[in-house]
Design a protein around this motif. Structure first.
Motif, PDB file in Angstrom:
ATOM      1  N   PRO A 111       0.874  -1.166  -0.052  1.00  0.00           N
ATOM      2  CA  PRO A 111      -0.119   0.036   0.251  1.00  0.00           C
ATOM      3  C   PRO A 111       0.983   1.290  -0.029  1.00  0.00           C
ATOM      4  N   ASP A 112       0.479   2.502  -0.963  1.00  0.00           N
ATOM      5  CA  ASP A 112       1.176   3.268  -0.938  1.00  0.00           C
ATOM      6  C   ASP A 112       2.373   3.333  -1.648  1.00  0.00           C
ATOM      7  N   GLY A 113       2.928   2.322  -2.292  1.00  0.00           N
ATOM      8  CA  GLY A 113       3.975   1.883  -3.172  1.00  0.00           C
ATOM      9  C   GLY A 113       3.983   2.604  -4.538  1.00  0.00           C
ATOM     10  N   LEU A 114       5.141   3.003  -5.039  1.00  0.00           N
ATOM     11  CA  LEU A 114       5.137   3.649  -6.269  1.00  0.00           C
ATOM     12  C   LEU A 114       5.462   2.696  -7.566  1.00  0.00           C
ATOM     13  N   PHE A 115       4.554   3.367  -8.623  1.00  0.00           N
ATOM     14  CA  PHE A 115       4.779   2.718  -9.883  1.00  0.00           C
ATOM     15  C   PHE A 115       5.144   3.378 -10.902  1.00  0.00           C
ATOM     16  N   PHE A 165      -4.527   1.862 -10.166  1.00  0.00           N
ATOM     17  CA  PHE A 165      -3.686   2.870  -9.500  1.00  0.00           C
ATOM     18  C   PHE A 165      -4.356   4.019  -8.884  1.00  0.00           C
ATOM     19  N   ALA A 166      -3.737   4.479  -7.759  1.00  0.00           N
ATOM     20  CA  ALA A 166      -4.223   6.039  -7.418  1.00  0.00           C
ATOM     21  C   ALA A 166      -3.441   7.126  -7.951  1.00  0.00           C
ATOM     22  N   LEU A 167      -3.931   8.143  -8.095  1.00  0.00           N
ATOM     23  CA  LEU A 167      -3.191   9.412  -8.367  1.00  0.00           C
ATOM     24  C   LEU A 167      -2.345   8.908  -9.756  1.00  0.00           C
ATOM     25  N   PRO A 168      -3.107   8.938 -10.790  1.00  0.00           N
ATOM     26  CA  PRO A 168      -2.282   8.445 -12.033  1.00  0.00           C
ATOM     27  C   PRO A 168      -1.795   9.422 -12.859  1.00  0.00           C
ATOM     28  N   VAL A 169      -0.783   9.463 -13.416  1.00  0.00           N
ATOM     29  CA  VAL A 169      -0.227  10.777 -14.108  1.00  0.00           C
ATOM     30  C   VAL A 169       0.646   9.804 -15.540  1.00  0.00           C
ATOM     31  N   ALA A 170       0.197  10.807 -16.732  1.00  0.00           N
ATOM     32  CA  ALA A 170       0.878  10.169 -17.924  1.00  0.00           C
ATOM     33  C   ALA A 170       1.354  11.532 -18.572  1.00  0.00           C
ATOM     34  N   ASP A 171       2.689  11.518 -18.699  1.00  0.00           N
ATOM     35  CA  ASP A 171       3.282  12.380 -19.809  1.00  0.00           C
ATOM     36  C   ASP A 171       4.450  11.881 -20.746  1.00  0.00           C
ATOM     37  N   SER A 172       4.804  12.590 -21.392  1.00  0.00           N
ATOM     38  CA  SER A 172       5.892  12.162 -22.562  1.00  0.00           C
ATOM     39  C   SER A 172       7.004  13.135 -22.572  1.00  0.00           C
ATOM     40  N   TRP A 245       0.355   5.284  -7.890  1.00  0.00           N
ATOM     41  CA  TRP A 245       0.569   4.734  -6.451  1.00  0.00           C
ATOM     42  C   TRP A 245      -0.542   3.554  -6.236  1.00  0.00           C
ATOM     43  N   ALA A 246      -0.007   2.446  -5.413  1.00  0.00           N
ATOM     44  CA  ALA A 246      -0.878   1.668  -4.938  1.00  0.00           C
ATOM     45  C   ALA A 246      -1.713   2.353  -3.775  1.00  0.00           C
ATOM     46  N   PRO A 247      -3.109   2.375  -4.113  1.00  0.00           N
ATOM     47  CA  PRO A 247      -4.086   2.772  -2.991  1.00  0.00           C
ATOM     48  C   PRO A 247      -3.660   2.693  -1.716  1.00  0.00           C
ATOM     49  N   ASP A 248      -3.902   3.456  -0.926  1.00  0.00           N
ATOM     50  CA  ASP A 248      -3.660   3.753   0.691  1.00  0.00           C
ATOM     51  C   ASP A 248      -4.609   4.339   1.256  1.00  0.00           C
ATOM     52  N   ALA A 249      -5.252   4.346   2.338  1.00  0.00           N
ATOM     53  CA  ALA A 249      -6.092   5.023   3.002  1.00  0.00           C
ATOM     54  C   ALA A 249      -5.494   6.581   3.445  1.00  0.00           C
ATOM     55  N   SER A 250      -4.132   6.644   3.483  1.00  0.00           N
ATOM     56  CA  SER A 250      -3.516   7.975   3.498  1.00  0.00           C
ATOM     57  C   SER A 250      -3.487   8.957   2.522  1.00  0.00           C
ATOM     58  N   GLN A 251      -3.616   8.446   1.548  1.00  0.00           N
ATOM     59  CA  GLN A 251      -3.523   9.383   0.358  1.00  0.00           C
ATOM     60  C   GLN A 251      -4.854  10.217   0.155  1.00  0.00           C
ATOM     61  N   GLN A 252      -4.272  11.432  -0.276  1.00  0.00           N
ATOM     62  CA  GLN A 252      -5.360  12.409  -0.576  1.00  0.00           C
ATOM     63  C   GLN A 252      -6.130  11.824  -1.538  1.00  0.00           C
ATOM     64  N   LYS A 253      -7.503  12.583  -1.212  1.00  0.00           N
ATOM     65  CA  LYS A 253      -8.759  12.082  -2.199  1.00  0.00           C
ATOM     66  C   LYS A 253      -9.519  13.273  -2.496  1.00  0.00           C
TER      67      LYS A 253
END
Length: 277
Positions: A111-115, A165-172, A245-253
């Protein structure tokens, strides 16, 4: 259940990568590695159990020496919730099931790990794709698959959401490289291990006349624009970077619609004008 179409001939891809060997043209991987290190430097966290998925083990092991290196097979050798960081490096564009790769990466995260993922997408080799298609149509009267399809940035963020995933971002990161000719570009592609490994490719040798005509078309339509590169051709590459990010209860929503405690007009110090009925 509908099975994903097979994009890649894995045996051909492995053979192409092996042939690159010690002559591996890694300059775009250098850019990709620098991008990843820059992004990790902006994360206020120390990662203790990283894993890195790639088809280019030797290069990436040197750049992330503390990471567990995992081959980019259809089924990834990743244990559930074993890592706080998973990187997918320069391989996702060959995945027949990219969402499946992302889902496996998310499951491997605590939980809350980064990809993080970096791979070719967008306008990569768009000029070569066009030149080969026109040349093949002229020489043979048809068109066959020669360059892997590239995902568009507007679609790739959605893959992160589909994978959970939570908080997804894609850029190039767009890049332009110049070459003396299309033949020099194609030699570099082979030296990257990125030759044609499409499952639907032609399985018979291609006539030399097709490549000669493609080089002529390329030089005619895609000349380098800088006067210092006169007589050369340009080649587009686009590195797509995904962050989730792997979802976690501590993340902003995001707040629930209608839950604001203050009116926007008050915050801006402006007068609110009602809409006409």
């Amino acid at each position: 259940m509908t099975q994903n179409p097979i994009l890649t001939d894995r045996s051909a891809l492995t053979r192409n990568r092996r042939r690159a060997g010690t002559d591996f043209a890694h300059f775009l991987h250098d850019v990709a590695a620098e991008e990843l290190h820059d992004r990790l430097s902006m994360v206020n966290r120390t990662f203790t159990d990283p894993a890195l998925v790639t088809g280019h083990k030797a290069f990436w092991q040197k750049n992330f020496d503390s990471a567990q290196i995992v081959e980019d097979d259809d089924t990834l050798d990743l244990a559930v919730q074993a890592h706080d960081l998973v990187i997918h490096a320069m391989a996702l564009h060959w995945a027949s099931d990219p969402v499946g790769q992302l889902v496996q990466a998310r499951r491997a995260l605590r939980p809350d790990g980064l990809f993080l993922a970096v791979f070719f997408g967008g306008q990569t080799l768009s000029e070569l794709r066009a030149a080969l298609a026109q040349a093949e149509s002229e020489v043979t009267g048809g068109i066959s698959p020669r360059i892997a399809p590239m995902g568009e940035i507007r679609d790739l963020g959605g893959l992160l959401q589909r994978a959970g995933f939570a908080l997804p971002v894609a850029d190039s990161v767009p890049l332009t490289v110049t070459y003396k000719s299309a033949f020099d570009l194609m030699r570099d592609i082979r030296a990257m291990g990125e030759g044609n490994a499409l499952h639907a490719r032609l399985r018979r040798p291609t006539r030399r006349a097709l490549f000669t005509r493609a080089a002529e078309i390329y030089a005619l339509h895609f000349a380098a624009e800088d006067p210092q590169d006169a007589g050369r051709i340009k080649a587009s590459f686009e590195l797509t970077v995904l962050t989730g990010w792997a979802p976690d209860a501590s993340q902003q929503k995001p707040l629930r619609p209608g839950s604001a405690a203050q009116r926007l007009a008050d915050a801006l110090g402006s007068t609110e004008t009602p809409l006409e009925p």
